[in-house]
Design a protein around this motif. Structure first.
Motif: not given
Lengths: 424, 477, 529
Positions: C135-147
């Motif tokens: 499975l996968i979750v959509g990812t934001p460009i602020c980076g995957s270290q965000v909540s």
């Protein structure tokens, strides 16, 4: 016209040179922390599970943002700008010193920024000490260092005891090209003497012209530097340089990652040029040259722990260049031993979780040091390994203490001890 | 001035009705909801008239009950406290078809038969539910979040934006429809409150006067498959896997009763024969090819489907039950409203009461078994339960619908189904079924269990409709 | 902030009694770490510290904190990772910052493809656990270290939106603590025993009161747990990386993922190609990035960025380029089919594939960011801040219309605005149902430049209000300013806020200025979130 590309005016670049080509500036680095939180976590691509995603022990343990690298940048800035005074806070020293200075935050930050947050934190420590603010536990250690030239609060007269019966030139009396520098922990911890002894024996066996300082050996000063005691570090750097020069040494070989980093990275900042080799670099070479033959089977499932000071903290920072370090040689050595199965933990190489011993944490915050090591032991156990192998006595010591206290079955080895198993 | 006179000023006297037969007609529908009789039925033509009505109703504290469809199934459009029915079926223009931006702008009275016929000329369609009533408003389906046959998230949430007359008479626009200078005005989540707040509201939060609905391209090519199962449990894993591979467009589950009803239509004599010939459960999956290399797309998807069929031991067939031409028949109906005058759900006995809710696909067998047990205890023939299960969004959830048929002229029959309906509903909700659109008696069942949600809904309602004129008595209002 | 008076002490003791002393702090050094965030706004605000920071471990803790706040009347706010912080403003005293680090539970329902997260779960953590399960979750460009939670509720513009949509469509059941201290559950979670699996209903979907294009900043309630949609993932269970930062590679298996970078002579032609790709319903990722972002990501240092930017490397090679990743969800043959279709489209629309040199400079090192972003913070490297001049969501044609006027605003402020090659990000969602666009580039983090930024944003707000546009700037402005243009919605929201939060304690300097509203003043004491 909508949709057509409109030519833009002449290029405008940032006014401040700092943004066009990085240079070190304490306040600018603290100011330009973007608070992205990358410092708390390992490289997102390398995250293999939610459990082992943390990079920073202090942030993972104490949770308040102040205990993360980005929080410390805020505090550094406030101290520099006078928005925070020492007297304002009971927690300030705690925040600043509950940090192993492992540099995992720094490595994560450098993936995305041109900044040296670890350097900011070390500079702030130096400032604190200079301004007369320090931890009593550190003071006791440094007082010992001043008196006995070691970090173990032990008499210098006992420093050479590990060399009993060992065949090696005494560099206080003779000259040699190569000096083996044991370091404080290996010199004084009887349980770890074998690591140093194996190294010297091996160097001798391949005909290296190696000598040791024995009782006259002095601390490299690296731990004092990390605690903020720059003057003490500098004093020892001068003394060590003198001693090596007098003994005709042009290469220093170490088994301790802390000493490695001090000699390799910190001494050149004082203009000292020493050739430094970690014993594993040399052993890797010897194995590849066929000078060490590994023919005995040593069936062991083990995992390798990258000491921070051998890895990400061992090279000077050049923006754009790899976070260098010695990552592959120990692995290649282990793979060369017949019967060894090397399995990797989730956080390795430049993202390796700290053992918890560095930065004065073991001395001042043993609980935190223990906790950090225990996290790593858990990570090692998750691989199914029977042993955790490393290349730094401080890492070994911290792991061994945890394993003993918790009654774990996991064994702890230095890389050379595994090599020894493979030699007939 | 008399009410009727004042209403006539707003919409024109021809469009104000207070004759008894009309009022009677609007006080009931196909549901069990016992309503009250409205005082008037008004047929506005445009937003200004609707706005005028709302302002008037606020001044005089008269309830307004909006209705977009010519048919009403679940009681949402029946008054509970009298008031004025705002029948929006005169507002039936298709205002704009924008193929480029995949949307159609419609007034509330546009029906399924109207929209699909018009869009077909442009090789477009609105993703439809299962054979909707031809006179049902497209708008209503979208607003009430009726599930569509295609379990693709890219197709879901068909209601984009719209214009709404708020209960205080102000005109608001949903989503980026608020941005009147924008080209498109179609993103559903703009300012708080977003479009979502106004969906599932049964007209209690305002009257939407036009809406943008998502459209899709009509496939250039289709290949329909029937995947039969004897047991409902056996179809669950295949559906999950088919959806994970994103195969096909329409994909839904129907039991033999329902499929027979669809195939038989008004030809009731054929119904039993069809039902007996069909397997108990049928997954219907339509592979499609769009305008570029459609055949090749169908080919690779079919190959993937057959690979799954082999792994999971199911059959994907072009026919089922030995029924000639079934594939062609179903395909022709798939993207259209019901074509006959007698609605397929009413052909069996005259009336059908449905219990429907959302759950996860892996629980569908559990719910079906439990509901079947209740039906049996009530003496309702188990083989007469009409089941439709719609996987949603790659089968992350599903919509389960259970239909119970009765003869509306047979009081005993109706009584059995009424009791069954209540007990099945209580059972489903106690098992964790989500009644996403709590019609009629479901409202109390849902809202008494959802305390804080109900309180917040009332706060929102009170802020938007302080005089509680919009369809009072519905939901928790 | 003021000294530790009696009220401060009472609050402190109350917080300690709820959470224990190790989870409460009023120490200035601890608080200092909650005085700024990534944004240009905090440069202008000058870093006001809260007076307390607390770490609740559960929804019930948060409930008790809010009830305590209602008793002693102190304001509070909560953040996610800390990239964006709802900082105290306006000199308000007794501000309590809720720090979510103890709330980090994560559960995945693999079959039904969703994850339940508390506030301190990052995208990287969720992505790692999801990928193990296909499975996968959509990812934001602020980076995957965000909540995950905070991003879903605030912005949530994901690189995979072409298939996975934006966060606003991907929130399932959720749990909140309202400002009145009550626990709200939405979607299926509202029904006991139903769980988190569905987001809409029951009845009106009240999640739309907390989150639209952007969120409500905790002013109407604090989310303690949400379920987010996950999507099928055909890639490896662990991302394959090699090398060491900053030049780490991560390449996905070519038999399942194939990347294309297609250059067009104009933005209109690029948009046209995107429409065709959406119409054909091919691809797993489709977007158009500005050259400045490619340059920012690709550069391993500021010097490299400056050098490549001045010589216009990325501008020449990727201006108006459309990026596509074909994914073989069904099989390898899907990849083959889609490539055929894509090449047909490229030919018809006048596109040209980028050179192999450009491809190799980018794809092995950065393409995988679309599925799990690790380089997003590089957008903050040149200058230390980011402009976020204009962010919009609507049809693609709207972006063609509205980007040029936004560029004109930017050009008027350059210098000091840094050259950005008319930044134009376009992210379609759901097969071109619509798209998101941004004019967003580096900002030099000095008070002077940030003031200029503030002016530019206000110009955009004025322009948008006049023009009838609903951009992020408009939505981020206080409702007092924008509400009158939009059916007086500020009065409706004000009523709701007043009912739920009569003392205006839940993040009081966001969303709506209640003091101004009650005095019937136009304007607001604060400008943007």
């Amino acid at each position: 016209m909508a949709g057509e590309s409109m030519p833009q005016k002449t290029k405008v670049l940032p006014k401040d040179d700092y943004y066009r080509k990085y240079y070190w500036d304490l306040r600018k680095d603290a100011w330009n922390c973007t608070r992205c939180s990358c410092c708390k976590w390992i490289d997102s691509w390398d995250v293999k599970s939610a459990r082992f995603a943390y990079a920073c022990p202090s942030s993972a343990r104490y949770l308040f943002d102040a205990y993360s690298c980005q929080g410390r940048m805020d505090i550094a800035l406030a101290l520099l700008d006078g928005k925070l005074q020492y007297s304002d806070s009971e927690s300030l020293l705690d925040i600043i010193y509950k940090c192993d200075t492992c540099g995992n935050c720094d490595a994560s930050c450098k993936r995305v920024q041109d900044l040296q947050p670890l350097k900011v934190m070390l500079e702030i420590r130096a400032k604190l000490v200079e301004d007369g603010h320090f931890l009593p536990a550190h003071k006791a250690v440094i007082d010992g260092l001043k008196k006995e030239n070691n970090m173990m609060q032990r008499p210098r007269s006992q420093r050479g005891n590990w060399t009993m019966g060992l065949k090696a030139k005494d560099l206080t009396k003779e000259k040699a090209k190569v000096a083996y520098h044991a370091g404080c922990l290996l010199s004084y911890d009887e349980g770890l003497w074998k690591v140093a002894r194996v190294a010297v024996t091996l160097l001798n066996s391949v005909g290296v012209d190696v000598g040791i300082m024995g009782q006259a050996e002095m601390c490299c000063g690296g731990r004092a530097y990390d605690m903020g005691y720059r003057a003490d570090f500098t004093r020892l750097a001068h003394l060590n340089e003198e001693a090596f020069k007098k003994a005709g040494v042009d290469t220093v070989v170490v088994s301790c990652a802390g000493c490695y980093r001090a000699f390799k990275l910190l001494y050149p900042e004082l203009g000292k040029k020493l050739k430094i080799v970690h014993i594993l670099e040399y052993v890797d070479f010897l194995i590849k040259e066929g000078k060490i033959e590994l023919t005995k089977k040593a069936p062991l499932k083990l995992t390798y722990h990258d000491p921070c000071r051998l890895g990400r903290l061992s090279r000077p920072y050049v923006p754009g260049e790899s976070i260098g370090g010695i990552y592959e040689p120990p692995r290649e050595i282990l793979r060369a031993v017949p019967g060894v199965e090397l399995v990797e933990m989730e956080r390795i190489k430049e993202s390796a979780w700290c053992c918890g011993a560095g930065g004065g944490v073991r001395e001042a915050y043993p609980d935190f040091s223990f906790w950090t090591a225990a996290q790593r032991i858990e990570e090692a156990k998750a691989t199914g390994a029977e042993a955790i192998v490393t290349a730094c006595p401080w890492c070994m010591k911290n792991f061994a203490d945890v394993i003993k206290k918790q009654g774990e079955k996991l064994r702890v080895y230095d890389v050379l001890q595994v090599v020894q198993k493979g030699v007939r | 001035m008399a009410v009727k006179q004042e209403l006539s000023i707003i919409v024109g006297s021809k469009y104000v009705s207070d004759d008894l037969p009309t009022l009677q007609k609007y006080s009931q529908d196909y549901s069990f909801v016992q309503g009250s009789r409205p005082s008037y039925v008004i047929f506005p033509k445009n937003t200004e008239e609707v706005q005028g009505l709302v302002k008037y109703a606020n001044e005089h504290l008269i309830p307004l009950i909006p209705r977009s469809s010519h048919v009403s199934f679940y009681g949402a459009g029946i008054p509970t406290q009298g008031g004025i029915i705002v029948d929006l079926t005169r507002m039936n223009r298709i205002l704009e078809i924008n193929a480029h931006n995949k949307m159609v702008t419609v007034e509330p009275g546009v029906t399924w038969s109207q929209i699909q016929a018009e869009l077909e000329k442009h090789e477009l369609m609105v993703s439809n539910p299962l054979l909707p009533h031809p006179l049902k408003s497209v708008f209503t389906s979208a607003l009430e979040r009726e599930p569509i046959l295609t379990p693709k998230p890219e197709y879901a949430e068909t209601l984009l934006t719209g214009e709404i007359v708020l209960p205080n008479g102000e005109i608001f626009w949903l989503g980026t429809a608020l941005g009147k200078g924008m080209v498109g005005r179609k993103f559903r989540d703009g300012m708080i409150p977003s479009t979502r707040v106004f969906t599932g509201a049964q007209g209690t939060l305002g009257i939407i006067t036009w809406a943008k609905i998502k459209v899709e391209y009509l496939p250039a090519m289709n290949k329909l498959f029937f995947i039969p199962f004897d047991r409902i449990e056996n179809m669950i894993e295949p559906i999950y896997r088919i959806q994970q591979r994103m195969l096909g467009r329409e994909c839904f589950v129907i039991n033999n009763f329902n499929l027979a009803a669809i195939l038989a239509g008004k030809r009731s004599k054929e119904f039993r024969m069809l039902r007996d010939a069909l397997p108990p459960w049928i997954v219907i999956l339509c592979l499609i090819g769009l305008h570029r290399l459609p055949q090749e797309r169908i080919e690779y998807e079919e190959e993937s489907l057959m690979e799954l069929a082999s792994q999971l031991h199911f059959q994907a067939l072009h026919t089922v039950g030995g029924i000639p031409g079934i594939g062609k028949t179903v395909l022709e109906m798939l993207r259209k409203p019901w074509p006959e005058e007698l609605y397929w759900k009413f052909a069996y006995k005259g009336l059908c009461h449905e219990v429907f809710f959302h759950t996860t696909l892996n629980r569908a067998p559990e719910f079906t078994e439990a509901i079947t047990g209740v039906a049996a205890r009530h003496g309702y023939p188990v083989q007469d339960i009409a089941v439709y299960i719609q996987p949603l969004e790659h089968a992350r959830a599903c919509y389960c619908q259970y239909g119970f048929h009765c003869d509306p002229n047979n009081a005993g029959d109706v009584d059995v189904v009424r009791k069954l309906y209540v007990e099945v509903s209580e059972l489903a909700i106690s098992m964790g079924g989500l009644f996403s659109t709590p019609y009629g008696s479901w409202a109390d069942m849902v809202y008494r269990r959802a305390g804080t949600y109900t309180s917040l809904a009332k706060v929102v309602k009170s802020a938007l409709d302080p005089n509680n004129i919009m369809n009072p008595g519905k939901l928790c209002f | 902030m003021g000294g530790k008076d009696e009220k401060h002490q009472k609050i402190y003791e109350g917080l300690v009694s709820i959470l224990g002393p190790e989870s409460v702090s009023d120490d200035p050094a601890v608080l200092q770490a909650y005085s700024r965030d990534y944004s240009w706004r905090t440069v202008l605000l000058g870093g006001q510290r809260p007076e307390f920071v607390v770490m609740p471990g559960s929804t019930q803790h948060i409930q008790q904190i809010i009830k305590l706040a209602n008793r002693y009347k102190f304001p509070y706010s909560i953040f996610g990772s800390g990239l964006h912080m709802p900082l105290p403003r306006g000199g308000k005293r007794y501000w309590c910052m809720i720090s979510p680090q103890r709330m980090s539970s994560l559960e995945i329902d693999e079959k039904n493809m969703y994850a339940i997260v508390e506030p301190y779960v990052t995208y990287a953590q969720l992505s790692a656990e999801a990928m193990k399960r296909g499975l996968i979750v959509g990812t934001p460009i602020c980076g995957s270290q965000v909540s995950v939670l905070a991003n879903h509720l605030f912005m949530g513009f994901h690189s995979t939106s072409y298939r996975t949509g934006f966060a606003t469509s991907n929130i399932l059941g959720s749990e909140w603590v309202l400002p009145n201290g009550e626990i709200l559950r939405t979607g299926s979670l509202a029904i006991p025993g139903a769980g988190y699996f569905w987001g809409e209903g029951p009845g009106p979907s009240l999640i739309g009161m907390f989150k639209a294009l952007i969120g409500s900043f905790g002013s109407l309630g604090i989310a303690t747990r949400i379920a987010v949609k996950l999507f099928p993932w055909i890639g490896p269970s662990v991302l394959p990386t090699e090398g060491v930062v900053p030049a780490k590679k991560c390449e996905l298996p070519s038999e399942k993922f194939k990347w294309f970078y297609i250059k067009y002579p104009t933005l209109a032609k690029a948009v046209n190609a995107m429409y065709e790709i959406g119409k054909a319903e091919i691809g797993g990722v489709l977007l158009k990035w500005p050259t400045i972002w490619y340059a920012a990501y690709a550069a391993k240092s500021r010097e490299e960025y400056t050098r490549d930017w001045v010589r216009e490397y990325w501008q020449e090679n990727l201006k108006n380029a459309v990026e596509v990743c074909l994914c073989g969800f069904a099989s390898k043959k899907q990849l083959e089919y889609e490539e055929k279709v894509l090449l047909e489209i490229i030919s018809e629309t006048g596109g040209k594939l980028v050179s192999d040199e450009v491809y190799q400079k980018w794809e092995p090192y950065f393409a995988t960011n679309r599925f799990r972003d690790t380089h997003g913070a590089r957008l903050l490297r040149i200058g230390g801040a980011i402009a976020e001049v204009r962010i919009l969501m609507d049809s693609l044609d709207e972006h063609l219309r509205s980007l040029p006027p936004a560029w004109e605003v930017v050009d008027r402020h350059s210098p000091p605005f840094i050259d950005n090659d008319h930044c134009d990000i376009i992210w379609p969602y759901h097969f071109l149902t619509g798209a998101h666009s941004e004019v967003n580039f580096f900002l030099e983090k000095t008070p002077e430049v940030c003031q200029e930024q503030g002016k530019a944003v206000m110009e955009i707000v004025e322009q948008d209000l006049k023009d009838g546009s609903l951009s992020w700037a408009v939505l981020g402005a206080p409702l007092n300013i924008t509400g009158p243009t939009f059916s007086n919605m500020h009065l409706v929201i004000g009523k709701i806020k007043k009912t739920l939060d009569p003392d205006n304690l839940a993040n009081p300097t966001r969303l709506i200025d209640m003091d101004a509203l009650e005095k019937k003043e136009t304007g607001a004491a604060f400008h943007f979130h």
